[in-house]
Structures are given as C-alpha cells and as structure tokens.
Design a protein around this motif. Structure first.
Motif, PDB file in Angstrom:
ATOM      1  N   CYS A   1       0.795  -1.234   0.000  1.00 19.20           N
ATOM      2  CA  CYS A   1       0.000   0.000   0.000  1.00 19.20           C
ATOM      3  C   CYS A   1       0.825   1.280   0.000  1.00 19.20           C
ATOM      4  O   CYS A   1       0.345   2.319   0.471  1.00 19.20           O
ATOM      5  CB  CYS A   1      -0.987   0.007   1.166  1.00 19.20           C
ATOM      6  N   PHE A   2       2.059   1.217  -0.497  1.00 13.50           N
ATOM      7  CA  PHE A   2       2.840   2.423  -0.738  1.00 13.50           C
ATOM      8  C   PHE A   2       2.909   2.675  -2.248  1.00 13.50           C
ATOM      9  O   PHE A   2       2.428   1.872  -3.041  1.00 13.50           O
ATOM     10  CB  PHE A   2       4.252   2.275  -0.165  1.00 13.50           C
ATOM     11  N   PHE A   3       3.501   3.789  -2.630  1.00 21.27           N
ATOM     12  CA  PHE A   3       3.708   4.050  -4.051  1.00 21.27           C
ATOM     13  C   PHE A   3       4.722   3.059  -4.615  1.00 21.27           C
ATOM     14  O   PHE A   3       5.749   2.767  -3.996  1.00 21.27           O
ATOM     15  CB  PHE A   3       4.232   5.467  -4.272  1.00 21.27           C
ATOM     16  N   GLY A   4       4.440   2.569  -5.831  1.00 17.45           N
ATOM     17  CA  GLY A   4       5.399   1.741  -6.542  1.00 17.45           C
ATOM     18  C   GLY A   4       6.271   2.587  -7.449  1.00 17.45           C
ATOM     19  O   GLY A   4       6.179   3.816  -7.479  1.00 17.45           O
ATOM     20  N   GLY A   5       7.124   1.918  -8.228  1.00 21.32           N
ATOM     21  CA  GLY A   5       8.060   2.631  -9.068  1.00 21.32           C
ATOM     22  C   GLY A   5       7.401   3.562 -10.072  1.00 21.32           C
ATOM     23  O   GLY A   5       7.868   4.682 -10.299  1.00 21.32           O
ATOM     24  N   MET A   6       6.297   3.114 -10.681  1.00 20.94           N
ATOM     25  CA  MET A   6       5.631   3.937 -11.684  1.00 20.94           C
ATOM     26  C   MET A   6       5.040   5.200 -11.066  1.00 20.94           C
ATOM     27  O   MET A   6       5.046   6.276 -11.659  1.00 20.94           O
ATOM     28  CB  MET A   6       4.547   3.122 -12.375  1.00 20.94           C
ATOM     29  N   HIS A   7       4.536   5.084  -9.852  1.00 18.54           N
ATOM     30  CA  HIS A   7       3.901   6.229  -9.194  1.00 18.54           C
ATOM     31  C   HIS A   7       4.934   7.275  -8.790  1.00 18.54           C
ATOM     32  O   HIS A   7       4.726   8.483  -8.969  1.00 18.54           O
ATOM     33  CB  HIS A   7       3.104   5.735  -7.988  1.00 18.54           C
ATOM     34  N   TRP A   8       6.082   6.799  -8.271  1.00 16.01           N
ATOM     35  CA  TRP A   8       7.159   7.747  -7.960  1.00 16.01           C
ATOM     36  C   TRP A   8       7.686   8.383  -9.239  1.00 16.01           C
ATOM     37  O   TRP A   8       8.091   9.566  -9.246  1.00 16.01           O
ATOM     38  CB  TRP A   8       8.288   7.034  -7.212  1.00 16.01           C
ATOM     39  N   ALA A   9       7.697   7.621 -10.348  1.00 13.15           N
ATOM     40  CA  ALA A   9       8.166   8.174 -11.620  1.00 13.15           C
ATOM     41  C   ALA A   9       7.271   9.319 -12.082  1.00 13.15           C
ATOM     42  O   ALA A   9       7.761  10.345 -12.571  1.00 13.15           O
ATOM     43  CB  ALA A   9       8.220   7.072 -12.682  1.00 13.15           C
ATOM     44  N   ILE A  10       5.956   9.168 -11.934  1.00 12.27           N
ATOM     45  CA  ILE A  10       5.033  10.232 -12.340  1.00 12.27           C
ATOM     46  C   ILE A  10       5.219  11.462 -11.450  1.00 12.27           C
ATOM     47  O   ILE A  10       5.189  12.604 -11.930  1.00 12.27           O
ATOM     48  CB  ILE A  10       3.585   9.718 -12.306  1.00 12.27           C
ATOM     49  N   CYS A  11       5.433  11.242 -10.157  1.00 11.28           N
ATOM     50  CA  CYS A  11       5.690  12.376  -9.254  1.00 11.28           C
ATOM     51  C   CYS A  11       6.965  13.115  -9.665  1.00 11.28           C
ATOM     52  O   CYS A  11       7.006  14.354  -9.689  1.00 11.28           O
ATOM     53  CB  CYS A  11       5.809  11.885  -7.817  1.00 11.28           C
ATOM     54  N   CYS A  12       8.013  12.351 -10.001  1.00  7.24           N
ATOM     55  CA  CYS A  12       9.275  12.973 -10.420  1.00  7.24           C
ATOM     56  C   CYS A  12       9.098  13.721 -11.730  1.00  7.24           C
ATOM     57  O   CYS A  12       9.632  14.833 -11.905  1.00  7.24           O
ATOM     58  CB  CYS A  12      10.358  11.903 -10.565  1.00  7.24           C
ATOM     59  N   ALA A  13       8.358  13.126 -12.669  1.00  2.75           N
ATOM     60  CA  ALA A  13       8.143  13.781 -13.957  1.00  2.75           C
ATOM     61  C   ALA A  13       7.381  15.081 -13.783  1.00  2.75           C
ATOM     62  O   ALA A  13       7.672  16.082 -14.454  1.00  2.75           O
ATOM     63  CB  ALA A  13       7.386  12.835 -14.897  1.00  2.75           C
ATOM     64  N   ARG A  14       6.409  15.099 -12.883  1.00  4.31           N
ATOM     65  CA  ARG A  14       5.647  16.326 -12.638  1.00  4.31           C
ATOM     66  C   ARG A  14       6.571  17.436 -12.126  1.00  4.31           C
ATOM     67  O   ARG A  14       6.470  18.601 -12.562  1.00  4.31           O
ATOM     68  CB  ARG A  14       4.535  16.041 -11.625  1.00  4.31           C
ATOM     69  N   VAL A  15       7.472  17.093 -11.235  1.00  4.75           N
ATOM     70  CA  VAL A  15       8.405  18.088 -10.704  1.00  4.75           C
ATOM     71  C   VAL A  15       9.329  18.589 -11.811  1.00  4.75           C
ATOM     72  O   VAL A  15       9.606  19.794 -11.906  1.00  4.75           O
ATOM     73  CB  VAL A  15       9.220  17.490  -9.538  1.00  4.75           C
ATOM     74  N   CYS A  16       9.814  17.680 -12.651  1.00  4.60           N
ATOM     75  CA  CYS A  16      10.674  18.088 -13.767  1.00  4.60           C
ATOM     76  C   CYS A  16       9.939  19.014 -14.723  1.00  4.60           C
ATOM     77  O   CYS A  16      10.520  19.979 -15.249  1.00  4.60           O
ATOM     78  CB  CYS A  16      11.180  16.857 -14.513  1.00  4.60           C
ATOM     79  N   GLN A  17       8.657  18.755 -14.959  1.00  2.34           N
ATOM     80  CA  GLN A  17       7.876  19.626 -15.836  1.00  2.34           C
ATOM     81  C   GLN A  17       7.716  21.026 -15.248  1.00  2.34           C
ATOM     82  O   GLN A  17       7.756  22.021 -15.967  1.00  2.34           O
ATOM     83  CB  GLN A  17       6.491  19.009 -16.069  1.00  2.34           C
TER      84      GLN A  17
END
Length: 425
Positions: free
Chosen positions: A113-129
């Motif tokens: 029930c934590f974030f997986g790799g794909m979810h952390w990737a989307i969070c990182c991509a949002r910050v990069c954007q």
C-alpha cells in the motif's frame, strides 16, 4: 501459451545463462499487475514485463486491467512519461535518487500500500515539468518541497506536453472522490494508478516527505549531507511489538504462486486494522519480503508489521496500562488469504504462519537470518536482556487450522513515551 507458463520457461533459460543471477517473479505495481521476471545480468538489475495481445479482451478500467494487457500499458505509460519531461537524463537521475530514498525509508512498493516505481516516476516527472531549468540535486530539493506541501485530496498527474506550470489535466476531476492522492496514469482513458493507498500508508509517506524536505533544506544550508536524506529507517529497532508473516512452501512453483497470492491479500490487512482498531493501535508495514532458512520448508520469506498502541483516551483509569486483542483483525485476514483458489491443488505444500514477536525476539531472528541459520521467532534465551514490552500471552496462527488463541498485548504508557522521546528518526 499462457504467460505464466512462458514466464516459467523463460526463468529456466535464464538460470542456464552465464552472468544471470537472482531471477524471481515480479510483484504487482498498482493497477498494472503484469507478469514478469526480475533478475540481474552482469551486475545490472532488470525488470522484464510480459504481455500478450489477445483479440476481444475487455478494455482497461479504473477497477481492473487484464494481466495480459498490463505489460503493454506499462510500456505505454513509460513512453508517455519520458516524452513529457524536458530533460530525460535529469529525470532519470532524480528518479534513481527518489527510488533509493523510498526503499531506504520503507515506503516503496504497492504490495503493501505504498507508491510503486511507476507512481514515484510520475511524481518525479511532474516536478521536472514544473522546473525545467533545474539540475538533478536542485530537482531533488524541489521534489521534497512540492510533495511535502501537496494537498493529498488532489490527484497527481503529468502536465500537458510543453506547458509547464499549468494545472493538472482536466481528466483528473473524474477521480476527485479519491481520498489519498490518486496518481493518474497517462493513458486513454486516464486510470488511477495507486487506488490501494490507505490512510495509514498515506500518513507514513507524508511524514517521510516532510522529513525529506527538512533534510534537503539542511543540505542546502551545508548543515547536512545527501547521505543523511537516504539514511535507512530504524524500523527493526523502533517498535516493541511486531507481527511476523511467514510465507512458506515445499517447492519453487508452489512458493511462487502462494507468495503472489499472499502479496495480493497483504494489501488488505492494513485496511482491516484501520477499520477495526484505528483508534487503539497503529500498524507500520515494512515493504520487504525477507528470505530466511526454515527447517521444515525449503522456500520461505517473512514480512513484518510494527505495532504500537496509541496514547490517549483509551488508557485505563489508572493511566498506566492498556491492551488490545488482535484476534478479530487476524481472523478476518485469514479468511481473506484462506480463499486461495489453488489451496486444494497444493494441499500440504504451503503454509502461512503468523507470529507475535517482541523486539528482543526479532533481533535474534535477524541475527540468525543474516548468518544463514534457521530463523525461528521464539522466546529469547534467558541470558539475554528481557524484552522491552510485557505481553499477556503469545499466539501463533496457521492457515490450515485457522486457530486463534487468546492474545492481547499491553503497553506501559510512561515507558513508551520515554522510549519514543529517546529514539532518533
């Protein structure tokens, strides 16, 4: 050919390939639970997802994705993420840092029930954007700054291409009823990728993100180092009570299937505790399935949950001790995991053992596990220091008998407060 059969054949081929080690099935990554294999080749960790195009399969929805299609969708999500960021190299560096940090702090993995790799990737991509001009370490500080202040009632989604700074995509409103930050997958239709997040795990991640923000601020002021940000959490020394789940089987094939089913059911146990006892006891899952030696079962892994009684109005009249009986949530969990469709097929070839262990017992277990010795969570030897918490009885549970004994644990409130004050993060 079935994907699972193909995966088994592929694992056998990999086992015969020079330079390949540590081959094992991959676990689900949120909604996209694609079958696959994780292995190491020439020192490089690889996660290989399998997919199969079959005409007539139902379209993906927010409730389910056919496993045969999940690998194709995961690839599409990955391509969309990379296409959305202004600098792929900086994004990859940031994602590597965030994944390492999340694993060290025990908040990585959708299986618990934590974030997986794909979810952390989307969070990182949002910050990069949102900050296209920043380099990796600046992006890391920005990541924790943004995520630590995020309103978790709002979804996390990629911004429209080449328009940094704009609000989330309009499709996000479709999931506005979600409670804990749905991470939206960039697909058509848009799907929530982390619908399994619970209040407990959301609060744990929020706390770690705030800690990360504080550490990065100290790094920027030259008062700390990046290694402090990623320091390993003291989970195995932090609690006085733990629940240990031993997942075991007699051969590799049975173990793989039993472990996969157990991981699916494990997502529900946090919710069970929240529903039945959130005002009395809190649970802290540690998202790592640890291999250990068992004298009866050649294939065995264990996962641990920390337990802590809340300090508050539930204390007894004298204000010193209180207790909680774990039978009801454990029985409910056993009913869920006991519904395994292959239980009759593999009768006598698998087992789940649930143990209550105290801190001193866990330390003894970990010592044996690291040395490759038979690890059994039993009472500590007399010459060792006494356990830090007094218990009212002890009970182990097994899947076959569904037996639940009279087990409650008690907490000395004043001692607990002192220990919590003295314990570092």
């Amino acid at each position: 050919i079935r994907l699972l059969d193909f995966r088994s054949s592929l694992r056998l081929r990999l086992a015969q390939t020079s330079g390949v080690t540590a081959s094992c099935p991959v676990g689900p990554d949120g909604l996209l639970a694609a079958p696959g294999i994780a292995f190491t080749m020439s020192g490089v960790s690889i996660r290989l997802l399998l997919a199969q195009q079959i005409p007539g399969l139902p379209m993906p929805s927010k409730d389910t994705v056919v496993p045969n299609m999940a690998g194709l969708l995961a690839r599409e999500v990955g391509e969309q993420i990379l296409a959305s960021v202004p600098d792929q190299d900086q994004f990859r560096l940031l994602l590597r840092l965030v994944r390492y940090w999340a694993k060290q702090r025990g908040i990585y993995g959708s299986e618990l029930c934590f974030f997986g790799g794909m979810h952390w990737a989307i969070c990182c991509a949002r910050v990069c954007q949102m900050s296209p001009e920043l380099q990796c370490l600046q992006l890391a500080a920005q990541f924790f700054r943004i995520l630590s202040r995020w309103d978790w009632r709002q979804p996390m989604a990629l911004l429209p291409a080449r328009t940094p700074g704009l609000p989330p995509m309009p499709e996000a409103q479709h999931f506005a009823d979600a409670t804990f930050m749905p991470v939206l997958l960039p697909l058509e239709p848009v799907l929530p990728g982390a619908s399994y997040i619970t209040e407990t795990t959301a609060n744990i991640m929020k706390k770690e993100l705030k800690r990360g923000h504080k550490k990065t601020q100290q790094v920027e002021l030259s008062r700390s180092h990046w290694t402090d940000l990623c320091a390993e959490a003291h989970f195995f020394h932090r609690y006085r009570h733990y629940i240990e789940f031993d997942i075991m089987a007699s051969d590799e094939v049975v173990f793989e299937e039993w472990l996969a089913w157990s991981k699916q059911r494990m997502q529900g146990i946090v919710q069970i505790f929240e529903t039945m006892s959130s005002n009395i006891v809190t649970v802290r899952p540690w998202p790592e399935y640890m291999e250990f030696q068992n004298e009866c079962w050649p294939y065995a892994r264990a996962v641990f949950f920390g337990l802590q009684l809340k300090i508050g109005t539930e204390a007894r009249a004298d204000g010193t001790r209180k207790s909680f009986d774990l039978r009801e949530p454990i029985v409910k969990f056993l009913q869920s995991i006991g519904a395994w469709p292959d239980s009759e097929k593999y009768s006598g070839q698998f087992e789940l053992l649930i143990r209550h262990v105290q801190l001193a017992e866990l330390e003894q277990w970990l010592s044996k596990q690291r040395q490759g010795q038979t690890a059994i969570s039993g009472q500590v030897e007399q010459q060792q220091a006494p356990p830090l918490m007094s218990g009212a009885g002890r009970q182990d549970w097994q899947t076959d008998g569904m037996a639940v004994g009279n087990w409650a644990f008690q907490e000395d409130t004043q001692t607990l407060v002192e220990d919590m004050q003295n314990l570092s993060m």
